[in-house]
Design an enzyme around this catalytic site. Structure first.
Site, short mmCIF file in Angstrom:
data_model
loop_
_atom_site.label_atom_id
_atom_site.label_comp_id
_atom_site.label_asym_id
_atom_site.label_seq_id
_atom_site.Cartn_x
_atom_site.Cartn_y
_atom_site.Cartn_z
CB THR A 39 -0.94 -0.02 1.23
OG1 THR A 39 -1.81 -1.12 1.07
CG2 THR A 39 -1.73 1.24 1.38
CB THR A 47 0.53 -3.65 6.34
OG1 THR A 47 -0.76 -3.67 5.71
CG2 THR A 47 1.14 -2.27 6.24
CB SER A 78 2.63 -7.97 1.26
OG SER A 78 1.50 -8.02 2.08
CE1 TYR A 127 -3.96 -0.20 -1.11
CE2 TYR A 127 -5.89 0.62 0.05
CZ TYR A 127 -4.75 -0.15 0.02
OH TYR A 127 -4.39 -0.88 1.12
#
Ligand code: ASP
Length: 327
Positions: free
Chosen positions: A14, A93, A60, A27
């Site tokens: 992000t 994250t 991720s 997003y």
């Protein structure tokens, strides 16, 4: 004074995400260059020499064992360069807690290695990425960050790569370290360490030599009435299984029977807990024959990382039990 030289290894997430102007949701992660994030940090290039390395541009959830191996080798090569003082890794994250532990075990350097990311995309109003990146760079420049193991920096807080966990999927202060607190805090560029991990990491780790492939380990989540067939299915194509048990790493008698049968055939089991606070010890009732290895304070996903690496060196249960106590 000579400027410190920091390598930033970008992997996506992000922090490099973009979406509708100003919005914090809907997003796409990993779509812009970290160079653009750096551009919004005042004077950073005047104070620190930065080399930017766009290694991956992915969410991720696309980071897998192959990418872990590439990333660890990449960091080891950068750390070997005498003129590099520290390394910052920007990362999504969602799985940062797994990557940070993997690197804590496989990176062979005293130099600071700091992971950071963001909960809001770069295009959001009050994006958190630039400030996190700024503090991660300052932390990587700091003398006290040497030989602390891999670190993570989020929202003014310094975490250990071993213990950091994502505990909130919405707020910008999204991380914690169970009841182990944190390693310290930052106020702007100022670093305040208070504690350190006593577990083996980086230069002392037995996993810090080049590894070509890691072993397949699955996580089996126990829930009321969970069918033991889950374990038999997973054991058919995994060398190890981490049980995310209820309470202190518990499960039904049917699961115990499956664990006993499959252990006999060579599957290695780790008992961990689906509860995010506490510790899993050996247990006479749920593991009467001492077939399972206790995860101690490791979450199921972190226990999986350690078991994957341990199985590259040994299938001896007692040795793996010792590894789980030391790392
Ligand atoms: N899905 C994103 C990722 O892990 C979430 C984030 O970075 O905050 O790449």
């Amino acid at each position: 004074m000579k400027k410190k030289k920091i390598a930033i290894v970008a992997t996506g997430g992000t922090i490099a995400g973009s979406g509708a102007a100003g919005k914090t949701t809907n997003y796409e992660a990993g779509t812009i260059s970290v160079d653009e994030v750096l551009a919004s940090i005042p004077d950073i290039r005047d104070r620190v020499e930065i080399v930017l390395d766009n290694l991956f541009s992915v969410d991720s959830n696309e980071i897998d064992d192959q990418r872990w191996l590439i990333l660890a080798e990449h960091i080891n090569k950068l750390a070997d360069q005498q003129d590099i003082d520290g390394i910052v890794v920007t990362h999504g994250t969602d799985t940062m807690e797994e990557t940070s532990y993997f690197l804590n075990l496989t990176v062979n350097t005293l130099k600071p290695v700091v992971l950071t990311g963001a909960m809001r995309p770069a295009t959001a109003t009050s994006a958190d990425g630039p400030f996190n990146l700024y503090q991660a760079i300052c932390l990587a420049c700091h003398g006290e960050s040497y030989n602390r193991g891999v670190l993570a920096l989020f929202s003014n807080t310094i975490y250990s790569g071993r213990d950091i966990e994502k505990v909130n999927n919405f707020k910008i202060d999204a991380f914690d370290q169970r009841s182990l607190g944190c390693l310290g805090y930052m106020q702007d560029q100022e670093v305040y360490f208070y504690t350190q991990t006593s577990k083996i990491h980086t230069i002392k780790s037995r996993f810090n030599k080049r590894i070509d492939s890691i072993k397949s380990v699955a996580i089996a989540f126990y829930y009321s009435g969970a069918d033991a067939k889950i374990l038999y299915d997973l054991a058919s194509d995994h060398e190890g299984i981490v049980i995310a048990g209820s309470g202190s790493g518990n499960y039904s008698q049917a699961w115990l029977k499956a664990i006993e049968e499959l252990s006999e055939k060579g599957t290695i089991f780790v008992r961990s807990s689906r509860i995010s606070q506490g510790i899993v010890f050996d247990d006479e009732i749920f593991d009467p024959h001492h077939l399972c290895i206790s995860s101690n304070t490791l979450s199921p996903q972190k226990a999986r990382v350690l078991l994957m690496l341990a199985l590259t060196q040994t299938h001896d249960r007692d040795e793996i039990r010792e590894i789980f106590l030391q790392y």
